[in-house]
Design a protein around this motif. Structure first.
Motif, PDB file in Angstrom:
ATOM      1  N   UNK A  32       0.785  -1.233   0.000  1.00 47.15           N
ATOM      2  CA  UNK A  32       0.000   0.000   0.000  1.00 47.15           C
ATOM      3  C   UNK A  32       0.810   1.272   0.000  1.00 47.15           C
ATOM      4  N   UNK A  33       2.074   1.221   0.446  1.00 47.09           N
ATOM      5  CA  UNK A  33       2.942   2.401   0.386  1.00 47.09           C
ATOM      6  C   UNK A  33       3.571   2.478  -1.003  1.00 47.09           C
ATOM      7  N   UNK A  34       2.753   2.629  -2.006  1.00 52.47           N
ATOM      8  CA  UNK A  34       3.254   2.699  -3.371  1.00 52.47           C
ATOM      9  C   UNK A  34       2.209   3.316  -4.278  1.00 52.47           C
ATOM     10  N   UNK A  35       2.594   3.555  -5.509  1.00 48.39           N
ATOM     11  CA  UNK A  35       1.712   4.260  -6.434  1.00 48.39           C
ATOM     12  C   UNK A  35       0.617   3.378  -7.017  1.00 48.39           C
ATOM     13  N   UNK A  36       0.820   2.057  -7.004  1.00 51.74           N
ATOM     14  CA  UNK A  36      -0.179   1.141  -7.554  1.00 51.74           C
ATOM     15  C   UNK A  36      -0.325  -0.089  -6.666  1.00 51.74           C
ATOM     16  N   UNK A  37      -1.552  -0.607  -6.619  1.00 52.69           N
ATOM     17  CA  UNK A  37      -1.840  -1.864  -5.935  1.00 52.69           C
ATOM     18  C   UNK A  37      -2.727  -2.695  -6.861  1.00 52.69           C
ATOM     19  N   UNK A  38      -2.404  -3.977  -6.997  1.00 50.29           N
ATOM     20  CA  UNK A  38      -3.261  -4.921  -7.714  1.00 50.29           C
ATOM     21  C   UNK A  38      -3.797  -5.916  -6.696  1.00 50.29           C
ATOM     22  N   UNK A  39      -5.118  -6.099  -6.668  1.00 47.65           N
ATOM     23  CA  UNK A  39      -5.724  -6.969  -5.659  1.00 47.65           C
ATOM     24  C   UNK A  39      -7.115  -7.400  -6.121  1.00 47.65           C
ATOM     25  N   UNK A  40      -7.669  -8.452  -5.490  1.00 49.17           N
ATOM     26  CA  UNK A  40      -9.010  -8.914  -5.856  1.00 49.17           C
ATOM     27  C   UNK A  40     -10.052  -7.807  -5.732  1.00 49.17           C
ATOM     28  N   UNK A  41     -10.947  -7.742  -6.680  1.00 50.92           N
ATOM     29  CA  UNK A  41     -11.949  -6.673  -6.679  1.00 50.92           C
ATOM     30  C   UNK A  41     -12.833  -6.733  -5.446  1.00 50.92           C
ATOM     31  N   UNK A  42     -13.048  -7.934  -4.905  1.00 50.86           N
ATOM     32  CA  UNK A  42     -13.931  -8.078  -3.748  1.00 50.86           C
ATOM     33  C   UNK A  42     -13.264  -7.676  -2.433  1.00 50.86           C
ATOM     34  N   UNK A  43     -12.036  -7.213  -2.513  1.00 51.96           N
ATOM     35  CA  UNK A  43     -11.399  -6.649  -1.328  1.00 51.96           C
ATOM     36  C   UNK A  43     -11.455  -5.118  -1.336  1.00 51.96           C
ATOM     37  N   UNK A  44     -12.192  -4.560  -2.292  1.00 47.89           N
ATOM     38  CA  UNK A  44     -12.419  -3.120  -2.372  1.00 47.89           C
ATOM     39  C   UNK A  44     -13.912  -2.823  -2.336  1.00 47.89           C
ATOM     40  N   UNK A  45     -14.228  -1.577  -2.045  1.00 40.53           N
ATOM     41  CA  UNK A  45     -15.597  -1.048  -2.176  1.00 40.53           C
ATOM     42  C   UNK A  45     -15.493   0.334  -2.793  1.00 40.53           C
ATOM     43  N   UNK A  46     -16.611   0.829  -3.288  1.00 38.10           N
ATOM     44  CA  UNK A  46     -16.609   2.180  -3.833  1.00 38.10           C
ATOM     45  C   UNK A  46     -16.346   3.191  -2.717  1.00 38.10           C
ATOM     46  N   UNK A  47     -15.513   4.163  -3.018  1.00 37.85           N
ATOM     47  CA  UNK A  47     -15.188   5.196  -2.025  1.00 37.85           C
ATOM     48  C   UNK A  47     -16.465   5.918  -1.610  1.00 37.85           C
ATOM     49  N   UNK A  48     -16.657   6.121  -0.308  1.00 37.64           N
ATOM     50  CA  UNK A  48     -17.867   6.819   0.144  1.00 37.64           C
ATOM     51  C   UNK A  48     -17.992   8.221  -0.431  1.00 37.64           C
ATOM     52  N   UNK A  49     -19.193   8.564  -0.843  1.00 35.23           N
ATOM     53  CA  UNK A  49     -19.467   9.938  -1.253  1.00 35.23           C
ATOM     54  C   UNK A  49     -19.241  10.860  -0.047  1.00 35.23           C
ATOM     55  N   UNK A  50     -18.609  11.962  -0.287  1.00 38.23           N
ATOM     56  CA  UNK A  50     -18.387  12.913   0.795  1.00 38.23           C
ATOM     57  C   UNK A  50     -17.030  12.789   1.459  1.00 38.23           C
ATOM     58  N   UNK A  51     -16.277  11.722   1.147  1.00 37.11           N
ATOM     59  CA  UNK A  51     -14.915  11.590   1.655  1.00 37.11           C
ATOM     60  C   UNK A  51     -13.935  11.761   0.508  1.00 37.11           C
ATOM     61  N   UNK A  52     -12.856  12.502   0.746  1.00 34.76           N
ATOM     62  CA  UNK A  52     -11.788  12.539  -0.245  1.00 34.76           C
ATOM     63  C   UNK A  52     -10.906  11.308  -0.056  1.00 34.76           C
ATOM     64  N   UNK A  53      -9.885  11.163  -0.891  1.00 34.80           N
ATOM     65  CA  UNK A  53      -9.056   9.955  -0.819  1.00 34.80           C
ATOM     66  C   UNK A  53      -8.292   9.868   0.502  1.00 34.80           C
ATOM     67  N   UNK A  54      -7.871  10.991   1.038  1.00 36.23           N
ATOM     68  CA  UNK A  54      -7.151  10.976   2.318  1.00 36.23           C
ATOM     69  C   UNK A  54      -8.047  10.435   3.419  1.00 36.23           C
ATOM     70  N   UNK A  55      -9.256  10.939   3.515  1.00 35.29           N
ATOM     71  CA  UNK A  55     -10.186  10.461   4.546  1.00 35.29           C
ATOM     72  C   UNK A  55     -10.549   8.996   4.323  1.00 35.29           C
ATOM     73  N   UNK A  56     -10.764   8.620   3.075  1.00 36.92           N
ATOM     74  CA  UNK A  56     -11.141   7.232   2.783  1.00 36.92           C
ATOM     75  C   UNK A  56     -10.017   6.266   3.128  1.00 36.92           C
ATOM     76  N   UNK A  57      -8.771   6.669   2.899  1.00 37.04           N
ATOM     77  CA  UNK A  57      -7.638   5.801   3.213  1.00 37.04           C
ATOM     78  C   UNK A  57      -7.464   5.596   4.712  1.00 37.04           C
ATOM     79  N   UNK A  58      -8.054   6.469   5.514  1.00 34.11           N
ATOM     80  CA  UNK A  58      -7.973   6.337   6.976  1.00 34.11           C
ATOM     81  C   UNK A  58      -8.961   5.317   7.516  1.00 34.11           C
ATOM     82  N   UNK A  59      -9.868   4.846   6.680  1.00 34.24           N
ATOM     83  CA  UNK A  59     -11.011   4.087   7.193  1.00 34.24           C
ATOM     84  C   UNK A  59     -10.882   2.555   7.185  1.00 34.24           C
TER      85      UNK A  59
END
Length: 310
Positions: free
Chosen positions: A97-124
């Motif tokens: 995760x400390x890098x410019x790109x990550x490749x991983x299974x799609x089911x280990x992600x979710x859509x970023x919440x509306x109302x959060x920027x990337x910094x806030x979303x990465x904290x969650x």
């Protein structure tokens, strides 16, 4: 691509920026261009060699990420190129995760919440899923129950307070006097200053305790639980003696290790988008200052989370 790597275990200064090959997504995976990466205490433990999850260096730390889908392997239907996503891929294996790109299974992600920027979303993801899986999945926290959350001003704790409140619980938390107003604003009903108040003497008949501290807090918390109540610990997960003592007292023990979980992420997203959950980020630093971020984590005085921008 740029990554933060280390060649040996040690102090934060072992973290160095280097060049690495961009990962290639496999079947079921997506390639995500990372915009921000959360920093967690577990990262510092792994870096120092105290918790050797990733074996011997060199390796790239980081699990919390938020970014944009750049490539989708045919057959993946959850996301399209350009979607904003967040997640905690592969934990406890390396995610880079400390890098410019990550490749991983799609089911280990979710859509970023509306109302959060990337910094806030990465904290969650890691802290939020830890709190959700502990309070909801393990303890089954329900409306009207009484819960004690240790360390309510910390990374996991400040999210756990909000999740518990959203579940309709009466929330008690331990925190320093300096964080009293902060945790009250998050929704804590009762704040106990751990420097001046012995929670084990003050509280009884609780339904759930979430221990994020260790150092004897689990054992002392047993006194505060009712019969059948749940002690959830993210610190003494494998403590067989504590588990046996909890069972002997007619109470439930759950040692929680956080797992990647898009269902849990989507539940957190729902709380964010209905105004009941918001991660607090105290420090935002560029990737090149990962060592400073680790020093701040290890200080033990952070309020909320620390995030690296990539």
């Amino acid at each position: 691509m740029r990554v933060v790597t280390q060649q040996a275990f040690g102090a934060p200064e072992v973290l160095q920026v280097a060049e690495a090959a961009k990962p290639e997504p496999l079947p079921s995976e997506v390639l995500v261009r990372v915009h921000a990466s959360g920093v967690n205490p577990v990262d510092a433990y792994v870096r120092a060699g105290a918790f050797p999850l990733l074996g011997e260096p060199p390796f790239v730390l980081g699990w919390d990420v938020s970014g944009v889908v750049e490539e989708v392997v045919p057959g993946v239907t959850r996301f399209a190129v350009g979607d904003e996503v967040y997640g905690m891929p592969f934990f406890p294996r390396a995610a880079g995760g400390y890098g410019e790109y990550v490749a991983a299974p799609s089911r280990q992600f979710a859509r970023k919440p509306e109302g959060l920027d990337h910094v806030q979303a990465a904290a969650l993801p890691l802290a939020g899923l830890t709190a959700w899986q502990g309070l909801v999945d393990a303890a089954g926290l329900a409306e009207g129950q009484r819960v004690l959350i240790h360390g309510g001003g910390g990374g996991v704790g400040h999210l756990a307070v909000q999740i518990a409140k959203a579940r309709g619980a009466e929330v008690y938390t331990t925190a320093s006097a300096a964080k009293r107003d902060f945790v009250r604003e998050l929704g804590a009903d009762h704040v106990l200053d751990y420097r001046t108040t012995d929670f084990a003497e003050e509280l009884r008949d609780l339904d759930v305790v979430l221990d994020t501290i260790g150092n004897g807090y689990g054992e002392r918390s047993l006194r505060t639980l009712r019969g059948g109540g749940a002690l959830v610990t993210i610190v003494q997960r494998t403590d067989a003696e504590l588990a046996a003592r909890t069972a002997a007292e007619g109470k439930r023990f759950a040692g929680v290790t956080v797992e990647p979980d898009h269902v849990g992420l989507e539940a957190l997203t729902g709380l964010v988008e209905t105004g009941r959950l918001r991660p607090y980020v105290e420090h935002v630093l560029p990737l090149e200052q990962a060592a400073k971020a680790h020093a701040l984590v290890e200080s033990g005085r952070t309020q909320g989370k620390i995030v690296l921008t990539v």
